[in-house]
Design a protein around this motif. Sequence first.
Motif, PDB file in Angstrom:
ATOM      1  N   LEU A 133      84.336  27.208 -62.306  1.00  0.00           N
ATOM      2  CA  LEU A 133      84.871  27.164 -63.653  1.00  0.00           C
ATOM      3  C   LEU A 133      84.503  25.823 -64.282  1.00  0.00           C
ATOM      4  N   GLY A 134      84.270  25.806 -65.586  1.00  0.00           N
ATOM      5  CA  GLY A 134      83.916  24.573 -66.272  1.00  0.00           C
ATOM      6  C   GLY A 134      84.922  24.217 -67.350  1.00  0.00           C
ATOM      7  N   PRO A 135      84.929  22.954 -67.799  1.00  0.00           N
ATOM      8  CA  PRO A 135      85.861  22.534 -68.846  1.00  0.00           C
ATOM      9  C   PRO A 135      85.377  22.979 -70.224  1.00  0.00           C
ATOM     10  N   TYR A 136      86.295  22.993 -71.179  1.00  0.00           N
ATOM     11  CA  TYR A 136      85.952  23.393 -72.540  1.00  0.00           C
ATOM     12  C   TYR A 136      86.541  22.383 -73.520  1.00  0.00           C
ATOM     13  N   PRO A 137      85.716  21.740 -74.332  1.00  0.00           N
ATOM     14  CA  PRO A 137      86.233  20.701 -75.228  1.00  0.00           C
ATOM     15  C   PRO A 137      87.086  21.292 -76.344  1.00  0.00           C
ATOM     16  N   SER A 138      88.177  20.599 -76.662  1.00  0.00           N
ATOM     17  CA  SER A 138      88.971  20.967 -77.820  1.00  0.00           C
ATOM     18  C   SER A 138      88.246  20.520 -79.080  1.00  0.00           C
ATOM     19  N   ARG A 139      88.492  21.228 -80.155  1.00  0.00           N
ATOM     20  CA  ARG A 139      87.856  20.878 -81.428  1.00  0.00           C
ATOM     21  C   ARG A 139      88.450  19.594 -81.967  1.00  0.00           C
ATOM     22  N   ALA A 140      87.583  18.689 -82.408  1.00  0.00           N
ATOM     23  CA  ALA A 140      88.058  17.416 -82.929  1.00  0.00           C
ATOM     24  C   ALA A 140      88.748  17.580 -84.283  1.00  0.00           C
ATOM     25  N   ASP A 141      88.268  18.495 -85.105  1.00  0.00           N
ATOM     26  CA  ASP A 141      88.807  18.714 -86.437  1.00  0.00           C
ATOM     27  C   ASP A 141      89.791  19.872 -86.381  1.00  0.00           C
ATOM     28  N   PRO A 142      91.091  19.629 -86.692  1.00  0.00           N
ATOM     29  CA  PRO A 142      92.062  20.733 -86.626  1.00  0.00           C
ATOM     30  C   PRO A 142      91.656  21.931 -87.465  1.00  0.00           C
ATOM     31  N   ALA A 143      90.908  21.715 -88.542  1.00  0.00           N
ATOM     32  CA  ALA A 143      90.470  22.832 -89.381  1.00  0.00           C
ATOM     33  C   ALA A 143      89.461  23.716 -88.670  1.00  0.00           C
ATOM     34  N   SER A 254      91.907  18.387 -57.617  1.00  0.00           N
ATOM     35  CA  SER A 254      90.696  19.080 -57.182  1.00  0.00           C
ATOM     36  C   SER A 254      89.511  18.544 -57.967  1.00  0.00           C
ATOM     37  N   MET A 255      88.293  18.737 -57.401  1.00  0.00           N
ATOM     38  CA  MET A 255      87.088  18.111 -57.955  1.00  0.00           C
ATOM     39  C   MET A 255      85.887  19.039 -57.867  1.00  0.00           C
ATOM     40  N   PRO A 256      85.893  20.167 -58.571  1.00  0.00           N
ATOM     41  CA  PRO A 256      84.717  21.031 -58.495  1.00  0.00           C
ATOM     42  C   PRO A 256      83.468  20.272 -58.944  1.00  0.00           C
ATOM     43  N   PRO A 257      82.343  20.388 -58.189  1.00  0.00           N
ATOM     44  CA  PRO A 257      82.007  21.406 -57.196  1.00  0.00           C
ATOM     45  C   PRO A 257      82.335  21.050 -55.741  1.00  0.00           C
ATOM     46  N   LEU A 258      83.178  20.053 -55.493  1.00  0.00           N
ATOM     47  CA  LEU A 258      83.613  19.794 -54.123  1.00  0.00           C
ATOM     48  C   LEU A 258      84.693  20.811 -53.765  1.00  0.00           C
ATOM     49  N   PRO A 259      84.603  21.426 -52.604  1.00  0.00           N
ATOM     50  CA  PRO A 259      85.532  22.512 -52.288  1.00  0.00           C
ATOM     51  C   PRO A 259      86.922  22.047 -51.865  1.00  0.00           C
ATOM     52  N   HIS A 260      87.061  20.783 -51.430  1.00  0.00           N
ATOM     53  CA  HIS A 260      88.346  20.314 -50.926  1.00  0.00           C
ATOM     54  C   HIS A 260      89.267  19.912 -52.073  1.00  0.00           C
ATOM     55  N   TRP A 261      90.568  20.119 -51.855  1.00  0.00           N
ATOM     56  CA  TRP A 261      91.548  19.690 -52.840  1.00  0.00           C
ATOM     57  C   TRP A 261      92.806  19.248 -52.107  1.00  0.00           C
ATOM     58  N   LEU A 327      95.484  17.321 -61.514  1.00  0.00           N
ATOM     59  CA  LEU A 327      94.239  16.697 -61.954  1.00  0.00           C
ATOM     60  C   LEU A 327      93.095  17.599 -61.508  1.00  0.00           C
ATOM     61  N   VAL A 328      92.258  17.986 -62.449  1.00  0.00           N
ATOM     62  CA  VAL A 328      91.043  18.725 -62.134  1.00  0.00           C
ATOM     63  C   VAL A 328      89.884  17.898 -62.663  1.00  0.00           C
ATOM     64  N   SER A 329      89.142  17.278 -61.746  1.00  0.00           N
ATOM     65  CA  SER A 329      88.014  16.421 -62.116  1.00  0.00           C
ATOM     66  C   SER A 329      86.727  17.229 -62.015  1.00  0.00           C
ATOM     67  N   PHE A 330      86.160  17.566 -63.157  1.00  0.00           N
ATOM     68  CA  PHE A 330      84.895  18.305 -63.189  1.00  0.00           C
ATOM     69  C   PHE A 330      83.770  17.287 -63.046  1.00  0.00           C
ATOM     70  N   GLY A 332      80.075  15.724 -62.733  1.00  0.00           N
ATOM     71  CA  GLY A 332      78.729  16.022 -63.209  1.00  0.00           C
ATOM     72  C   GLY A 332      78.499  15.560 -64.631  1.00  0.00           C
ATOM     73  N   ALA A 333      77.370  14.895 -64.836  1.00  0.00           N
ATOM     74  CA  ALA A 333      77.018  14.423 -66.174  1.00  0.00           C
ATOM     75  C   ALA A 333      76.764  15.561 -67.140  1.00  0.00           C
ATOM     76  N   GLU A 334      76.495  16.762 -66.624  1.00  0.00           N
ATOM     77  CA  GLU A 334      76.172  17.884 -67.507  1.00  0.00           C
ATOM     78  C   GLU A 334      77.345  18.293 -68.391  1.00  0.00           C
ATOM     79  N   HIS A 335      78.558  17.860 -68.051  1.00  0.00           N
ATOM     80  CA  HIS A 335      79.719  18.226 -68.864  1.00  0.00           C
ATOM     81  C   HIS A 335      79.876  17.348 -70.098  1.00  0.00           C
ATOM     82  N   PHE A 336      79.207  16.208 -70.134  1.00  0.00           N
ATOM     83  CA  PHE A 336      79.501  15.210 -71.163  1.00  0.00           C
ATOM     84  C   PHE A 336      78.970  15.590 -72.541  1.00  0.00           C
ATOM     85  N   ALA A 337      77.824  16.232 -72.611  1.00  0.00           N
ATOM     86  CA  ALA A 337      77.217  16.531 -73.919  1.00  0.00           C
ATOM     87  C   ALA A 337      78.129  17.410 -74.772  1.00  0.00           C
TER      88      ALA A 337
END
Length: 345
Positions: A133-143, A254-261, A327-330, A332-337
């Motif tokens: 599963l991956g994170p999803y950014p909230s919209r910065a503008d409430p509109a 937990s820290m996906p993609p590491l399987p341990h939590w 705490l769920v730490s995703f 990977g740099a691929e999440h930052f963009a």
Amino acid sequence: MSGISSAAGSAAGSAAEDAADLELARAGDAAAFTRLVAPLRGELHAHCYRMLGSGHDADDALQEALLRAWRGIGRFEGRAGRASLRAWLYTAATRTCLDAVEHRGRRALPVDLGPAAERVVLDAAPATEVAWLGPYPSRADPAERYQRREDVELAFVAALQHLPGNQRAALLLFEVLGFSAAEIADLLDTTAGSVNSALARARRQLARTAPDRDRQPAPDGPAARAAVAAYRSALERGDADALVALLSADATWSMPPLPHWYRGRAAVAAFARAVPFGRCPSWRTAAVEANGRPAVACWLGAAPDAPHTAWSVTVLGLDGDGLIAELVSFLGAEHFAAFGLPERY
């Protein structure tokens, strides 16, 4: 009265523009099609994320869905109104997502795969065979917030992944997006009875696997802001005791993609002291919002004055006392963009 007249005139003008763009799009005008779709892209992308559990998969699915819609625009027989076009685009998006669900397994978090680790695991290797599963950014503008925050809440999206594709689609279309059972039957090319049956099964499953979707405090509220500020301060100062003081008794990390939590304040504290404080020389952080929760983006450096590179987006879950319960730490740099963040700090 002038305000009402102005609003009515604006709505009429918008409808007329949509009608004109629809005719142009049917005649092959790609720019007109883009204008028609633009106001709906955000909510369609959020729908694809809820269906697939990954922002990257949602990008691909939305692109494919809009390509299918563009290729079929000449056969669109609905009215030029936004509601009719919205239903048609959701048909394309949902069917595209169902195709994707059919060809791969569900996405998961480490807590879905096995019990908590009994001791700190050092030098763990990522589990590459798991679709995470991956994170999803909230919209910065409430509109521009096309969804209620609880509709992309991490626990809710994770629970959706346990549902078969048809149940997942029916539940989201009915409860999140407000389509009727008859409309969903048309959209999924089935019967209203089948839709109602799928809804009943989906609700029973979610009652077992999903917590109350309204339980998390607002990510921009005082409790969330205080927790984020304290977490960032502790991490950047290298103060493990300060971070441990923020944890609830039954906290998990937990820290996906590491399987341990890890579960429980003692286990999480042992991990924190051994890894993010014991092995990581310097942190820089930024406050963000993800999945309707407060979150912290983290960059790791070899020293305070060295370059720091993107490491993780950590999504926080708070309890009723404002303590960090999850705490769920995703990693990977691929999440930052997706959050509009640089890979180097």
